[in-house]
Enzyme design. Structure first.
Site, PDB file in Angstrom:
ATOM      1  N   GLY A  27      52.455  22.343   7.161  1.00  0.00           N
ATOM      2  CA  GLY A  27      53.516  23.598   7.468  1.00  0.00           C
ATOM      3  C   GLY A  27      53.930  23.562   9.331  1.00  0.00           C
ATOM      4  N   ASP A  48      45.392  13.670   8.814  1.00  0.00           N
ATOM      5  CA  ASP A  48      46.042  14.224   7.279  1.00  0.00           C
ATOM      6  C   ASP A  48      45.867  12.603   6.714  1.00  0.00           C
ATOM      7  OD1 ASP A  48      46.780  15.531   5.121  1.00  0.00           O
ATOM      8  OD2 ASP A  48      48.533  16.776   7.273  1.00  0.00           O
ATOM      9  N   LYS A  71      51.406  11.416   4.833  1.00  0.00           N
ATOM     10  CA  LYS A  71      52.437  12.716   5.684  1.00  0.00           C
ATOM     11  C   LYS A  71      52.343  12.427   7.382  1.00  0.00           C
ATOM     12  CE  LYS A  71      51.792  17.272   3.380  1.00  0.00           C
ATOM     13  NZ  LYS A  71      51.056  19.004   3.314  1.00  0.00           N
ATOM     14  N   ASN A 128      41.981  25.145   5.563  1.00  0.00           N
ATOM     15  CA  ASN A 128      40.760  25.586   4.640  1.00  0.00           C
ATOM     16  C   ASN A 128      39.955  25.704   6.109  1.00  0.00           C
ATOM     17  OD1 ASN A 128      39.244  22.653   5.016  1.00  0.00           O
ATOM     18  ND2 ASN A 128      41.690  22.310   4.655  1.00  0.00           N
ATOM     19  N   CYS A 170      33.687  30.311  19.862  1.00  0.00           N
ATOM     20  CA  CYS A 170      33.913  29.401  18.355  1.00  0.00           C
ATOM     21  C   CYS A 170      34.486  29.402  17.286  1.00  0.00           C
ATOM     22  CB  CYS A 170      33.082  28.689  18.585  1.00  0.00           C
ATOM     23  SG  CYS A 170      31.371  28.565  17.786  1.00  0.00           S
ATOM     24  N   CYS A 194      49.387  30.838  -6.851  1.00  0.00           N
ATOM     25  CA  CYS A 194      49.038  29.191  -5.362  1.00  0.00           C
ATOM     26  C   CYS A 194      49.458  29.504  -3.966  1.00  0.00           C
ATOM     27  CB  CYS A 194      50.049  27.959  -5.603  1.00  0.00           C
ATOM     28  SG  CYS A 194      51.688  28.759  -5.258  1.00  0.00           S
ATOM     29  N   CYS A 247      25.132  32.520  17.674  1.00  0.00           N
ATOM     30  CA  CYS A 247      25.555  31.575  17.101  1.00  0.00           C
ATOM     31  C   CYS A 247      25.056  30.814  16.508  1.00  0.00           C
ATOM     32  CB  CYS A 247      27.208  30.965  18.403  1.00  0.00           C
ATOM     33  SG  CYS A 247      28.019  29.553  17.061  1.00  0.00           S
ATOM     34  N   CYS A 252      27.697  24.959  20.554  1.00  0.00           N
ATOM     35  CA  CYS A 252      28.229  26.262  21.093  1.00  0.00           C
ATOM     36  C   CYS A 252      27.307  27.261  21.937  1.00  0.00           C
ATOM     37  CB  CYS A 252      28.487  27.386  20.166  1.00  0.00           C
ATOM     38  SG  CYS A 252      28.834  28.713  20.952  1.00  0.00           S
TER      39      CYS A 252
END
Length: 348
Positions: A27, A48, A71, A128, A170, A194, A247, A252
């Site tokens: 999206g 993707d 996609k 995610n 980060c 959902c 971290c 990092c």
């Protein structure tokens, strides 16, 4: 070109020299890719592993006849028709697997506009935590600047974040709940519910992401290190986050040390103290600035200045108390009562 004529951008043609990797063509990612294509970006690398579904039609970009296509394949076909001058490189795989992660890092390092050179920017448009951490790990190891974006599960808020390894926080520096509480992200999904999806929120987030990309690459305006969007209150919070010295990502911490050395090596600007210009000390009209308070009056109204360390002054001093020059008046007691005095006053 109008941006250049109006003095917004010095050289807009430079946009053709940049290569950008977009991870996640959903999206937000698909709309981001379209905007950059229309802006005339030099090269886009799309990552993707999902397919277009009819359930995606409440979002922007994809069309019903593309259902079943990957996609990245559907996006490339649409984007080539919009602007054939842009170079496209598509990758239909999950970057979080060990094998694909190494290939993903290779393309970031060598997939620039000129093969063998790194891309100029990586954009995270995934939905995610696992994928975001994979991108964060890769960019920290490579010292690659990237921008993270996201839309909330209820679809009424989102954010973008610029991450420069070593200079800014980060994605692992300020860990979200799933890291701080050691929770499996998959267990947070509510059964039978959902994530909501609004093309409006996704369009807004994609728009502010691409706007930040253009400002960063073409060097104009103020680049946001973090910009949020809350649709319920039309609230756009902004902030900058410093890297966490503790971290969990060792790369990092390594980038932080290198950034400190780089800053220390920069020449320090000389501070030139300008002398204050005296105004109207002498003029052709003979006008003088004269204080209404004489030096004697000023001295009388000030008290002794205490002995203070160098660099410290007092705002004011308390004048010394002067003895009252008015002579005291004594009243002798007549011994008369109050009633007698009142009677005398009436007879007067």
């Amino acid at each position: 070109m109008a941006l250049k004529r109006m003095g917004i951008v010095n050289d807009y043609e430079k946009i053709r020299t940049f290569a950008i990797a977009i991870v996640g063509v959903g999206g937000v990612g698909s709309v981001t890719a379209e905007m950059l294509t229309r802006c005339g970006i030099g090269k886009l690398l799309l990552f993707d592993y999902d397919k277009v579904e009819l359930a995606n039609m409440n979002r922007l970009f994809f069309q019903p006849h593309q259902a079943g296509l990957s996609k990245v394949q559907a996006a490339e076909y649409t984007l080539r028709n919009i602007n054939p001058d842009v170079l496209f490189e598509v990758h239909n795989y999950n970057i979080t697997t060990v094998e694909n992660f190494q290939y993903f890092m290779d393309r970031i390092s060598n997939g620039g506009l000129e093969e063998g050179k790194p891309v100029d920017l990586v954009l995270s448009c995934v939905d995610n935590f696992e994928a975001r951490m994979a991108i964060n790990t890769a960019c920290n190891e490579l010292g690659q600047t990237w921008m993270e974006s996201g839309v909330s599960e209820n679809a009424v808020s989102g954010h973008i974040q610029l991450i420069i390894p070593g200079e800014s926080a980060c994605f692992a520096c300020a860990p979200p709940l799933v890291v701080a509480a050691n929770i499996d992200e998959k267990t947070l999904k509510r059964e039978g519910v959902c994530a909501a999806s609004l093309p409006t929120t996704m369009g807004v987030v994609a728009g502010i992401l691409v706007q930040n990309v253009l400002k960063f690459l073409l060097n104009f305006g103020t680049v946001s290190f973090y910009l949020g969007y809350n649709a319920m209150q039309d609230f756009f919070p902004t902030m900058s986050m410093k890297p966490n010295p503790q971290c969990d990502d060792r790369n990092c911490r390594k980038q932080q040390e290198e950034y400190k050395k780089k800053v220390a090596a920069l020449p320090k600007p000389e501070v030139v103290q300008e002398e204050e210009e005296i105004i109207h000390e002498d003029n052709e009209w003979g006008i003088e600035l004269v204080s209404e308070v004489s030096e004697e009056e000023l001295k009388n109204s000030s008290g002794p200045v205490p002995d203070l360390p160098e660099g410290i002054t007092v705002a004011y001093t308390i004048p010394e108390k002067q003895e009252d020059s008015v002579a005291e008046v004594t009243v002798e007691d007549s011994g008369e009562s109050l009633e007698d005095l009142m009677a005398k006053m009436k007879n007067m």
